[in-house]
Write a protein that holds these residues in place. Structure first.
Motif, PDB file in Angstrom:
ATOM      1  N   HIS A   1     -16.044   8.190   8.063  1.00 56.35           N
ATOM      2  CA  HIS A   1     -14.919   7.798   8.921  1.00 56.35           C
ATOM      3  C   HIS A   1     -14.422   9.070   9.607  1.00 56.35           C
ATOM      4  O   HIS A   1     -14.458  10.141   9.006  1.00 56.35           O
TER       5      HIS A   1
ATOM      6  N   LEU B   1     -10.564  -4.110   5.533  1.00 57.04           N
ATOM      7  CA  LEU B   1     -10.181  -4.086   6.959  1.00 57.04           C
ATOM      8  C   LEU B   1      -8.853  -3.330   7.151  1.00 57.04           C
ATOM      9  O   LEU B   1      -8.048  -3.254   6.182  1.00 57.04           O
TER      10      LEU B   1
ATOM     11  N   GLU C   1       0.853  -1.173   0.000  1.00 57.04           N
ATOM     12  CA  GLU C   1       0.000   0.000   0.000  1.00 57.04           C
ATOM     13  C   GLU C   1       0.893   1.228   0.000  1.00 57.04           C
ATOM     14  O   GLU C   1       1.604   1.495   0.961  1.00 57.04           O
TER      15      GLU C   1
ATOM     16  N   LYS D   1     -15.773   1.476   1.632  1.00 60.51           N
ATOM     17  CA  LYS D   1     -14.467   2.049   2.005  1.00 60.51           C
ATOM     18  C   LYS D   1     -14.653   3.552   2.189  1.00 60.51           C
ATOM     19  O   LYS D   1     -15.454   4.191   1.510  1.00 60.51           O
TER      20      LYS D   1
ATOM     21  N   LYS E   1     -11.398   9.966  10.360  1.00 55.52           N
ATOM     22  CA  LYS E   1     -10.060  10.428   9.941  1.00 55.52           C
ATOM     23  C   LYS E   1     -10.017  10.623   8.441  1.00 55.52           C
ATOM     24  O   LYS E   1     -10.864  10.126   7.703  1.00 55.52           O
TER      25      LYS E   1
ATOM     26  N   ARG F   1     -14.048   0.510  10.802  1.00 50.65           N
ATOM     27  CA  ARG F   1     -14.711   1.196  11.927  1.00 50.65           C
ATOM     28  C   ARG F   1     -16.180   0.772  11.916  1.00 50.65           C
ATOM     29  O   ARG F   1     -16.991   1.263  11.124  1.00 50.65           O
TER      30      ARG F   1
ATOM     31  N   LEU G   1      -8.641   9.377   5.371  1.00 45.65           N
ATOM     32  CA  LEU G   1      -7.981   8.159   4.899  1.00 45.65           C
ATOM     33  C   LEU G   1      -7.531   8.303   3.451  1.00 45.65           C
ATOM     34  O   LEU G   1      -8.124   9.034   2.671  1.00 45.65           O
ATOM     35  N   PRO G   2      -6.469   7.554   3.078  1.00 44.26           N
ATOM     36  CA  PRO G   2      -5.933   7.635   1.710  1.00 44.26           C
ATOM     37  C   PRO G   2      -6.943   7.203   0.652  1.00 44.26           C
ATOM     38  O   PRO G   2      -7.908   6.490   0.948  1.00 44.26           O
TER      39      PRO G   2
HETATM   40  C1  LIG Z   1      -5.828  -1.235   4.331  1.00 44.57           C
HETATM   41  C2  LIG Z   1      -6.358   0.103   4.746  1.00 44.57           C
HETATM   42  C3  LIG Z   1      -5.302   0.994   5.338  1.00 44.57           C
HETATM   43  C4  LIG Z   1      -5.778   2.389   5.632  1.00 44.57           C
HETATM   44  N1  LIG Z   1      -6.737   2.334   6.739  1.00 44.57           N
HETATM   45  C5  LIG Z   1      -6.575   3.130   7.791  1.00 44.57           C
HETATM   46  O1  LIG Z   1      -5.627   3.905   7.882  1.00 44.57           O
HETATM   47  C6  LIG Z   1      -7.612   3.001   8.902  1.00 44.57           C
HETATM   48  C7  LIG Z   1      -7.140   3.720  10.127  1.00 44.57           C
HETATM   49  C8  LIG Z   1      -8.233   3.902  11.177  1.00 44.57           C
HETATM   50  O2  LIG Z   1      -9.377   3.481  10.957  1.00 44.57           O
HETATM   51  O3  LIG Z   1      -7.885   4.479  12.177  1.00 44.57           O
HETATM   52  C9  LIG Z   1      -6.453   3.030   4.409  1.00 44.57           C
HETATM   53  O4  LIG Z   1      -7.628   3.419   4.520  1.00 44.57           O
HETATM   54  O5  LIG Z   1      -5.780   3.123   3.361  1.00 44.57           O
END
Ligand SMILES: CCC[C@H](NC(=O)CCC(=O)O)C(=O)O
Ligand SMILES: NC(=O)OP(=O)(O)O
Length: 318
Positions: free
Chosen positions: A176, A275, A142, A236, A178, A278, A180-181
């Motif tokens: 979510h 995974l 990733e 996602k 935060k 949340r 997230l990427p």
């Molecule tokens: C495989 C996923 C890795 C990462 N996920 C997170 O950073 C979730 C962190 C959180 O829920 O605190 C994402 O969304 O790219």
């Protein structure tokens, strides 16, 4: 195969799927391939599935493994060239990367988007320095814009569970707390577009992904309409991509959480998520615990996707 950063690196996708299912039949049949070869796994960010499944995959192939959590134990790394290093960073990436390459035969890298500089993220500045300076084959665990090991496992899982040749797959944004990427959704979209599935992306306005990854997918702003007749629901979260909101959370609308009412709109769809998830933000307890949730078999297939990729990289070293 030299490096693995995206679906195109696999070459013939149907052939790669055949190799994956061959490995799944007997994951120890190639246990001599990696003898006396070392995999170095470099993590700039946290991980459970990638860390465990990729090590397991390497061990299945007879490889030795080394795991480095860059921010725990290694020297704090400077990534910018030309910086006067008089601060708290003791080592530059431009030394650390070739040194790491001295101790291994293959390198896996996890380095999420930092959301500080969109160009640096979308030019894969960190991953590409490993490719350029390590002297070793490099694969993404990733990176800033893709998560190809996850997407390959997702495709393997859909192929295993699909009831029709061309299932309707819906990727839905969900809230979510935060930022997230975009790597997972970008990558999932890229892999779905490489199949002949019916693929729909649904998200609130303002969460449009890079068109390079959306490709010919249908984008539907009405989540309930998108979910109608779906065979697979892939949930996602991701932060905004488009300027001026790059890397920001602009909406935490809990009406986008995937619940039993939403799943009732589908064609008894399977629920998927990479995974960690949340609960009761992305998906309700009832849905992720339901018989239609295949998040655990999906995670189990990470060992198979990693082993298929490592096998192809090792075959390229011969
Ligand atoms: C495989 C996923 C890795 C990462 N996920 C997170 O950073 C979730 C962190 C959180 O829920 O605190 C994402 O969304 O790219
Ligand atoms: N899906 C996935 O890559 O999980 P980790 O972040 O736990 O490795």
């Amino acid at each position: 195969m030299r490096n693995f950063t995206c679906v195109q690196d696999l070459g013939d996708l149907q052939q790669a799927l055949k190799e994956a299912f061959e490995i799944k039949k007997d994951r120890f049949q190639f246990s001599e391939l990696g003898k006396n070869k070392t995999l170095l796994m470099v993590f700039f960010n946290s991980s459970l599935r990638t860390r465990l499944s990729t090590q397991k995959a390497a061990m299945n192939l007879g490889m030795n493994t080394i795991v480095l959590d860059v921010n725990q134990g290694a020297w704090k790394l400077e990534t910018e060239r030309g910086v006067i290093m008089d601060g708290d960073k003791s080592e530059h990436l431009l030394e650390a990367i070739p040194v790491m390459g001295c101790y291994c035969d293959v390198i896996g890298v996890r380095s999420f988007a930092r959301f500080e500089n969109k160009a640096d993220d979308y030019n894969e500045k960190i991953l590409n320095q490993f490719i350029q300076y390590s002297g070793r084959p490099v694969f993404s665990m990733e990176a800033a814009t893709r998560h190809p090991l996850q997407s390959f496992a997702d495709l393997i899982t859909i192929e295993e569970y699909k009831k029709t040749a061309r299932p309707k797959v819906v990727m839905t944004w969900a809230p979510h707390p935060k930022a997230l990427p975009q790597a997972v959704p970008n990558s999932f979209a890229e892999w779905m577009n490489a199949t002949d599935y019916e693929f729909v992306i649904t998200h609130p306005e303002g969460y449009e992904l890079d068109p390079k990854f959306v490709g010919h997918a249908k984008v539907e702003y009405d989540q309930k309409k998108a979910l109608e007749g779906a065979d697979f629901v892939y949930a996602k979260n991701w932060a905004a991509y488009q300027d001026p909101n790059y890397g920001k959370v602009i909406n935490m609308d809990r009406s986008w959480t995937v619940d039993t009412e939403k799943m009732a709109l589908t064609n008894n769809a399977y629920f998927m998520h990479c995974l960690p998830v949340r609960r009761n933000m992305i998906v309700t307890d009832d849905v992720i615990e339901s018989p239609q949730s295949i998040v655990i078999p999906e995670a189990a297939n990470r060992e198979i996707s990693a082993q298929t990729v490592l096998k192809k990289i090792l075959e390229g070293l011969k």
